[in-house]
Design an enzyme around this catalytic site. Structure first.
Site, PDB file in Angstrom:
ATOM      1  N   HIS A 270     -11.901  -5.111   8.329  1.00 18.63           N
ATOM      2  CA  HIS A 270     -12.327  -4.747   6.907  1.00 18.63           C
ATOM      3  C   HIS A 270     -13.793  -4.225   7.139  1.00 18.63           C
ATOM      4  O   HIS A 270     -14.562  -4.547   6.365  1.00 18.63           O
ATOM      5  CB  HIS A 270     -12.537  -6.113   6.055  1.00 18.63           C
TER       6      HIS A 270
ATOM      7  N   GLU B  81       0.739  -0.969  -0.085  1.00 18.63           N
ATOM      8  CA  GLU B  81      -0.012   0.034   0.007  1.00 18.63           C
ATOM      9  C   GLU B  81       0.821   1.178  -0.108  1.00 18.63           C
ATOM     10  O   GLU B  81       0.411   2.182  -0.584  1.00 18.63           O
ATOM     11  CB  GLU B  81      -1.083   0.032   1.373  1.00 18.63           C
TER      12      GLU B  81
END
Lengths: 695, 85
Positions: free
Chosen positions: A480, A412
């Protein structure tokens, strides 16, 4: 890895070139010494990180670069910037904090730079440049140039995660980056060898399958030889190279560092290798130049710094008002907008589409019209792959090629660093995260680079990047499910977009892509409506969307339903709960006004304030946690500005301040429910603090 | 002409004690040259000259203690007159 082979190229260096290199090294030494002494005299604010002793690396490397090549530097950037062509007067004025500094005083000693000279405002976060450099290189390669990026960092940076992600990323895509480690053996006061088992930085190149080399950083000719080889590789499309130069800073890490952690003996060994003295002596010994010529070159450099100093001392302070200039903070400063009204019905039934379809159409069309636009992310273009998280990118790679729909490593920091770097380099980038929760991996790239580089550059850079982040609890547990949008509302320099309907998706996303500033787009997993990814609790948000892309104003809220009795400001799932509640209460004769803010930054205060002024009552609803959520900011401002108009306290409905659990009944216990919203609205409808009798 | 001030060299105290001057009035001095030795709460240190020129006047003699920011000397071109207190 290969050790530096001592093929002597000094014959190739003429007297003129040698004297020029010497002058440039003296220039840096004199700049640093002058700044140091003037700092002690109280003339320079803040702090200084200086590079006396490391001049051969800066000059050796940068003397082989073109203006069109870029460099990224560190908290110790003076030498790199001067060697790449920064006017010493503009550099000195910058560290004095003056108006005529290269960045108008916005950067200072730790951020020297000038984009016109290929010097990115230097990055004072250790290792921070290592994920940005591959992006800049991506832009240079995409534009089919053979220009390169040189990324300077110290030994301390190689133990940062950014080093792993950035070097691997550049290697994976054969990007023209020369990673230059100036190994001066200390990270501040900590010896490098105490922080790693492998002190041979160059050997780490093998881990990434790239060529690397270690060379004597006190010998400018050795530095140039290694750099020449690296440039040959990088300019010919063979990808990145890692260079390690062994060097030494003669001064402390920063001001007030008395270097008690180093021995006098060690310092003496390195003082004997002084890159300026040894090179000056060598060119005289070898008959390349005379002693007088060496003295002349030294004198010239000192004169240039004396002039630079005089300039800086006499330069005016910047006007304090300049700190607030909106066009320096943003490429496209927020404009006054008028809120949009409810979604309209369309003529064509086929054009009632989902948010997922709307986003795909938007990107498809923008890719077609803007050749500088690229998408980056995990699993977005692989044939037979996922087509991006939630299938939004299905088919885009087939139509535009994998060089524009780019599958990245699961890194990321590298993805977003590359997106920021490429945006600075002239592309428009749309990176995405599979889940917004992963954004915390890349906070440095977003908060310290994307949000700051334009301002630090004194408005010379634009960063047209749109980062897509899916949010929301969908029975996947605590990692999540999160809603990080409120974090970014707190960061000046970043725009924050929350997409809750397909029409606004197209208009606002098109605007975001065409905007010159970093925009973070948050999309809720339960609202996508993607065919292949039906989730429990999905909400049908289909709405009429025109086929052609269109632009809605950045910062425009949408009044989804008009009413006079109370205002609800809500996003995502809570927006739909609010609309349902409005429908229900309408039967009782209560008319709610429901506003989707759409943009958290810039926020459409005008539309919200106007509504609350009329209704006198406000409930804010979001799935993000209550404490520190964006609703808190809205509540504070409304309470402040509309104190006299409010008929009841502002209420907030949000997720409890608890990590999101997995099990559906547990998840439901943390999420805001429809009944919570109804209770809050009924609560504020009852009291009227402004009147003694009821309306 | 330029006033030389006592730099802030201490860790916890603004004070510095001048141990000795390494040059005398009328001497030519250059940037970076040690001018005087001082003692702070942290260490014994040299104070270096900030520019090339001539040491015109020593304002604070050895064996005195001064605060950071105090003018301790003037340097400049030969013959320049020094401001009187």
């Amino acid at each position: 890895m290969s050790q530096s082979t001592n093929t002597l190229q000094q014959d190739a260096l003429s007297a003129e070139e040698s004297l020029h290199l010497l002058e440039e090294m003296v220039l840096i030494r004199q700049f640093e010494q002058t700044a140091y002494l003037r700092y002690l005299q109280g003339e320079i604010p803040g702090t200084l990180h200086q590079s006396q002793g490391q001049e051969a690396v800066a000059v050796g490397v940068c003397s082989l670069l073109r203006t069109e090549d870029w460099i990224t530097s560190t908290h110790r950037p003076h030498g790199h910037a001067l060697a790449k062509g920064l006017d010493p007067a503009a550099g000195m004025a910058e560290i004095y904090g003056r108006e005529t500094g290269c960045l108008g005083g916005r950067g200072g000693s730790m951020h020297l730079g000038d984009p016109a000279l290929g010097i990115l405002p230097s990055i004072a976060i250790v290792g921070g440049g290592i994920t940005i450099a591959p992006g800049l290189a991506h832009a240079l390669k995409y534009k089919e140039t053979d220009n390169v990026v040189v990324c300077f960092f110290g030994d301390g940076a190689v133990n940062e995660g950014a080093f792993h992600e950035g070097v691997n990323y550049a290697a994976a895509f054969n990007l023209p980056v020369i990673f230059v480690c100036e190994n001066n053996m200390y990270g501040a006061s900590t010896p490098f060898h105490e922080t790693t088992r492998n002190i041979n930085v160059a050997s780490r190149g093998a881990a990434y399958g790239i060529p690397s080399e270690q060379a004597d950083g006190m010998d400018i000719r050795a530095v140039r030889e290694a750099t020449e080889r690296a440039l040959l590789t990088a300019r010919s499309g063979k990808g990145p190279v890692l260079l390690e130069f062994l060097t030494y800073r003669y001064v402390g890490h920063s001001r007030g560092d008395a270097r008690g952690y180093r021995t006098k003996d060690e310092e003496a060994i390195w003082t004997a290798k002084d890159p300026i003295k040894t090179f000056g002596a060598a060119i005289v010994d070898e008959g390349i130049a005379s002693e007088d010529q060496v003295k002349e070159a030294t004198k010239r450099a000192k004169k240039r710094i004396a002039e630079a100093l005089k300039h800086a001392q006499q330069a005016p302070w910047p006007d304090p008002v300049a700190a607030l200039a909106p066009n320096i903070i943003f490429g496209n400063p927020p404009q006054k907008v008028e809120g949009a009204g409810p979604l309209e019905e369309g003529p064509d039934e086929d054009r009632y589409i989902t948010i997922a379809d709307s986003i795909r159409e938007t990107l498809h069309s923008e890719l077609g019209t803007d050749q500088s636009l690229v998408l980056l992310g995990e699993d977005i273009g692989v044939p037979g792959g996922f087509g991006g998280a939630f299938g939004v990118y299905q088919g885009l790679a087939e139509d535009y090629g994998r060089h524009r729909v780019i599958d990245t490593p699961i890194s990321e920091k590298a993805i977003i660093g590359a997106a920021v770097g490429a945006a600075i380099g002239g592309l428009r980038t749309v990176p995405d995260l599979q889940y917004a929760d992963f954004v915390f991996e890349a906070m440095d790239e977003l908060v310290n680079e994307a949000a700051k580089q334009r301002y630090m550059s004194n408005g010379k850079l634009t960063i047209p990047m749109v980062l897509r982040c899916p949010v929301g609890a969908t029975q996947r547990g605590a990692q999540h499910a999160q809603h990080p949008e409120s974090f970014f509302m707190h960061v000046p320099g970043i725009k924050v977009l929350c997409i809750s309907d397909p029409y606004t998706a197209k208009g606002a996303l098109t605007a975001a892509i065409r905007d010159d500033d970093p925009v973070m787009v948050f999309e809720h997993k339960l609202l996508y409506g993607a065919k292949k990814r039906q989730e429990a609790g999905s909400i049908n948000t289909r709405a009429y969307v025109p086929e052609e892309n269109f632009v809605l104003p950045v910062g425009q809220a949408r009044v989804r339903r008009r009413g006079k009795d109370a205002t609800i400001v809500a996003t995502f799932t809570e927006l739909y709960k609010a609309l349902e509640l409005a429908e229900k209460l309408s039967a009782e004769g209560i008319e709610l006004e429901v506003i989707d803010p759409v943009w958290l930054s810039p926020f459409d205060w005008g539309t919200v304030m106007e509504s609350v002024r009329r209704t006198g009552r406000l409930v804010i609803a979001h799935e993000a946690h209550l404490t520190g959520g964006w609703g808190a900011e809205v509540s504070a401002r409304v309470s402040d500005e509309l104190f006299a108009d409010l008929k009841a306290p502002v209420r907030r409905v949000a997720s409890r301040d608890i990590p999101m659990p997995f099990s559906p009944p547990l998840e439901a216990a943390v999420l805001p429910l429809a009944e919570h919203l109804e209770t809050a609205v009924r609560d504020i409808l009852s009291p009227d603090h402004t009147r003694s009798d009821k309306e | 002409m330029e006033a030389i001030i006592m730099p802030a060299l201490g860790q916890t105290s603004e004070e510095a004690h001048i141990l000795e001057w390494l040059v005398k009035e009328g001497d030519e001095v250059e940037m970076g040259q040690p001018l005087l030795n001082v003692e702070t709460d942290k260490a014994e240190l040299e104070v270096e000259c900030v520019a090339d020129g001539v040491l015109l006047k020593i304002v604070c003699e050895a064996e005195t203690t001064v605060n950071a920011g105090t003018v301790i000397a003037y340097i400049g071109e030969p013959g320049e007159s020094v401001p009187t207190e």
